[in-house]
Design an enzyme around this catalytic site. Structure first.
Site: not given
Length: 861
Positions: A525-527, A692, A695
């Site tokens: 999801t972050k990707d 980012l 993180l």
């Protein structure tokens, strides 16, 4: 209409049993004993009202709070103001606990299992259908559920607070006002959080509270029900539920975990389990006082007491010894004492079958890049050095696979490796000892995160063969973890290569031709954003299932699902029920983490309900085996386009020059490491600048939830849907949504994430010189997504189909509104205040608000 009446009835129960009781019991908070501040309880309602009015009038948090202090107090000194705000935080944290307890006390009244999906109903319905009973028996034989507890830094409540919550819930359920008052006072005096960061062992001990107090009973109760249902129809029973544990084993998630941590946690789990066994045995000993059982009772007392309390006791797997004595007692009871109290004996036997000597399987996880370094280090030493060329790391994957030979060896280490290398080698060696002491199931999985090629797994197998393990007794399951969007695309090809490798094929055969594959929701999801992550995992599961079927492998997907929808959370049972026959779904495995643990498994009743929901989802989907319409060519093409549009929107946002600085300056992201809630760092590159890619996903999602914007849980969905509408495909999208339970689940979970967002709180940023345009971009996508989802689903408002959940969320969000404003006030002052003393106080103030906000959100971070 029946469904409407049921919903209306549940809403009525919720209003009477939860909302009304909370408002009534909340008045008790006005007398909570907080040190020094006598008027906190009087001022708090005024502060709540000031916060609500100020937000409605578009004021900044600092302006709202400063006006409150000038209007209702005589405080002018910064220290006094911050001191009172801290007291407010303490009150509100405990109001969240009270609401949790009130809601949990009404759990059984609010939650009823769909009887038609239970095993008992299915068996009764098909009692005269022999072929169907045979199908059910086969499904039960194949079905399994593994819940894996993970130590994520959003499970804030320590064991003593969890115990108070449990007692408070009971007092509320019993309308015991005297006990409630005492417990609320105890809660007021009990610290919630640590003054220093917990160690990995501390985290494991805190999480083990749930094993000891909820899972130990809930899993056994469910297994008993399964046994009884199957026995009634002369069907073979099977252990369905397994427990897993990550604290002490998850090195990739926590670099502070070492081999000695793993050993200590494995011993701790064993000892806690035997204390549970001993507690049950004392009831047996108190009741079974008959002739003929004396020797077996004495044997059990001796062995259980020593394993529960004697630190010097020699440890080995004694499951068979325990069951042998219990079965002899059972035989005597049945033969000579009319079976009196045999149910107590059966219950303990069932628990030993479930938990063995280990309670929960301890998984080991490490990053593939670390494991590659360990392999390279081992290749430098004899006798391995002669097997590989110096340029091995520069070879192609095909060339590497030809060189991997799986030779057993005892390496003579000429040099000392770094700490990560030493830990990996020592851990590999120690797993064998853990299996000897606690049984094979105690520690039998090694998870390779960031797995990008078949050699990542095969090289790890070699590390085992070079460090004390033999080919013939390699009692380890190797589990690849595919996380990013690109990794998910290549996952099927990697597994096809592995299944075709002669050694790995033979190893799988020795392990029952079973393969676990872990899929990561947080990093994907972050990707790639919410929709792309879910669609990539769906496609990954489809292709991985096809490859496993081709090779006749029994596949189990291990879903790394966090609490919030942005990390795979939401309506979990509906997620599993919606997979379809093309996706391997009979072996369900998932992580349970953060506030999801206490919200869904915090009591025996809620744990039983949620476990039953998952098992029922597996049963119904296994028996129906419906085709998943998202795999139809036209529908798949449509979702491909939508995911790509969503992905592009999210990546464009992520690459915005203000993206990271927005989070750094306006959320407590940089301060999370001060929270003393976790032994893990916030990011992976230690003290370097905030990037980012470094993180951690949980910090990333938490930061957005603090802003009440929850961007990872919705961004790009509106753009994708609007794009299809403009292209003239809207009717197609609506048809797919109506026909696909999986897409409905994605939409419902997205709505849940958006329901916990409130852009009104940060509306003042629209005119901010630095971030005004960026905030507007986020807000526009939120409003677009909201309007498109409502249009798609036909609902009048977000979560209208789940009115109880919606009302619960709204109440929780109202309770913690002052916390959000206090946090933003502190962060705003930090931007301009350079007084070192005040800065420290403001940082502590901002950090302290995080706990209550996340606790109220339950699956917020």
């Amino acid at each position: 209409m029946p469904k409407l009446r049921l919903t209306t009835q549940r809403e009525s129960i919720f209003n009477n049993e939860v909302i009304s009781k909370f408002e009534l019991f909340n008045s008790l908070f006005l007398t909570l004993p907080f040190y020094k501040i006598k008027d906190t309880g009087t001022l708090l309602p005024l502060f709540f009202k000031s916060c609500e009015d100020g937000i409605a009038n578009g004021q900044k948090p600092a302006q709202i709070i400063e006006e409150f202090f000038s209007k209702f107090t005589s405080y002018t000194d910064r220290k006094d103001i911050i001191d009172l705000l801290f007291r407010f935080i303490q009150y509100i944290e405990r109001q969240v606990v009270l609401f949790d307890a009130v809601e949990d006390a009404s759990f059984t009244k609010l939650n009823t299992t769909d009887e038609q999906s239970t095993l008992a109903f299915i068996l009764k319905k098909n009692a005269d259908n022999k072929s169907m009973l045979a199908k059910i028996e086969k499904l039960i034989d194949e079905l399994s559920l593994r819940l894996v507890l993970t130590a994520h830094p959003t499970q804030f409540y320590p064991g003593n607070v969890l115990a108070i919550i449990t007692d408070l819930t009971k007092a509320i359920r019993d309308n015991d006002i005297i006990s409630m008052n005492s417990l609320l006072q105890q809660l007021g005096k009990t610290p919630f959080f640590n003054k220093k960061s917990p160690t990995p062992v501390d985290e494991a001990l805190n999480l083990a509270w749930f094993l000891e107090n909820t899972f130990y009973f809930a899993a056994a109760n469910i297994q008993e029900e399964i046994d009884q249902n199957l026995d009634e129809y002369n069907l073979e029973t099977k252990k369905i539920l397994e427990l897993g544990f990550w604290p002490g084993g998850d090195r990739d998630g926590n670099p502070n975990i070492h081999a000695d941590t793993t050993l200590e946690v494995s011993k701790m789990l064993r000892q806690i389990l035997f204390r549970c066994y001993y507690r049950d045995f004392r009831v047996i000993k108190r009741r079974i006082t008959f002739r003929g059982v004396e020797e077996n009772i004495a044997n059990l007392h001796d062995v259980l007491y020593r394993n529960a309390f004697d630190q010097s006791c020699e440890l080995h797997d004694i499951s068979d010894e325990l069951k042998e004595n219990l079965n002899k007692i059972k035989e005597t009871l049945l033969a000579e004492h009319e079976g009196l109290f045999v149910d107590l004996v059966n219950d303990l036997i069932r628990k030993i079958d479930l938990y063995g000597n280990y309670f929960a399987s301890l998984d080991i996880r490490q990053d593939s890049r670390v494991l590659r370094n360990v392999h390279a280090y081992c290749r430098q030493n004899k006798p391995i050095s002669s097997l590989y060329p110096d340029n091995y790391d520069q070879l192609t994957e095909t060339e590497k696979l030809k060189l991997i030979s799986f030779k057993e060896a005892t390496i003579v280490y000429a040099t000392e490796g770094d700490d990560l290398i030493k830990d990996t080698i020592q851990t590999i060696k120690e797993i064998k000892g853990i299996q000897k002491r606690n049984g094979e199931k105690a520690c039998h999985r090694f998870i390779i995160s960031n797995c990008q090629q078949a050699s990542d797994i095969l090289q790890l197998i070699e590390l085992f063969l070079w460090n004390g393990w033999s080919k013939d007794n390699l009692t380890i399951d190797f589990v690849p973890l595919f996380e990013t969007v690109n990794d998910l695309k290549g996952a099927a090809a990697i597994m096809d290569t592995l299944y075709s490798n002669p050694f790995y094929k033979a190893h799988l055969a020795s392990r029952g031709n079973k393969q676990d594959i872990m899929l990561g929701y947080s990093d994907s999801t972050k990707d790639g954003g919410y929709l792309m992550a879910n669609w990539s995992i769906f496609n990954g599961k489809t292709s991985l299932s096809a490859v496993a079927k081709k090779h006749n492998i029994q596949l189990a997907f291990f879903d790394g699902r966090g609490g919030p929808p942005a990390r795979g959370g939401g309506k979990t049972h509906r997620f599993y029920a919606s997979m379809g026959k093309e996706i391997a779904n009979k072996n369900m495995q998932l992580t349970v983490q953060g506030q999801t643990i206490s919200s869904q498994y915090g009591s025996v009743e809620s744990a039983e309900f949620n476990i039953e929901q998952l098992i029922n989802a597996g049963l119904t989907s296994g028996l129906k085996e419906r085709h998943n319409i998202l795999l139809d060519e036209e529908n798949k093409a449509l979702l491909d386009e939508m995911a790509e549009e969503s992905y592009k929107a999210f990546v464009d946002l992520r690459e915005h020059p203000l993206f990271v600085s927005y989070l750094e300056k306006l959320s407590p992201l940089k301060l999370l490491s001060q929270a003393n809630i976790s032994s893990r760092p916030v990011k992976r590159n230690g003290g370097g600048e905030m990037k980012l890619e470094d993180l951690r996903a949980i910090s990333f999602v938490t930061a957005w939830s603090m802003l009440k914007q929850n961007v990872p849980g919705f961004f790009g969905m509106g753009t994708a849907l609007k794009s299809q509408e403009k292209a003239g495909n809207w009717d197609k999208v609506v048809k797919v949504y109506q026909d696909s339970d999986y897409l409905k689940t994605i939409v419902d979970n997205c709505m849940m994430s958006m329901s916990k967002s409130d852009f009104v709180i940060t509306a003042h940023l629209a005119s901010d010189k630095e971030f005004g345009n960026f905030w507007t971009q986020l807000h526009d996508e939120f409003e677009l997504t909201k309007s498109m989802l409502l249009k798609l689903s036909g609902q009048p408002s977000l979560m209208a189909n789940y009115p109880i959940d919606k009302k619960s969320i709204a109440t929780r969000e109202r309770i913690i509104l002052p916390l959000v404003l206090i946090q933003h006030f502190a962060l705003e002052k930090l931007q301009h205040d350079h007084n070192e003393k005040d800065q420290t106080a403001l940082e502590k103030l901002a950090v302290r608000t995080v706990f209550g906000i996340v606790n109220a959100g339950r699956n917020l971070a």
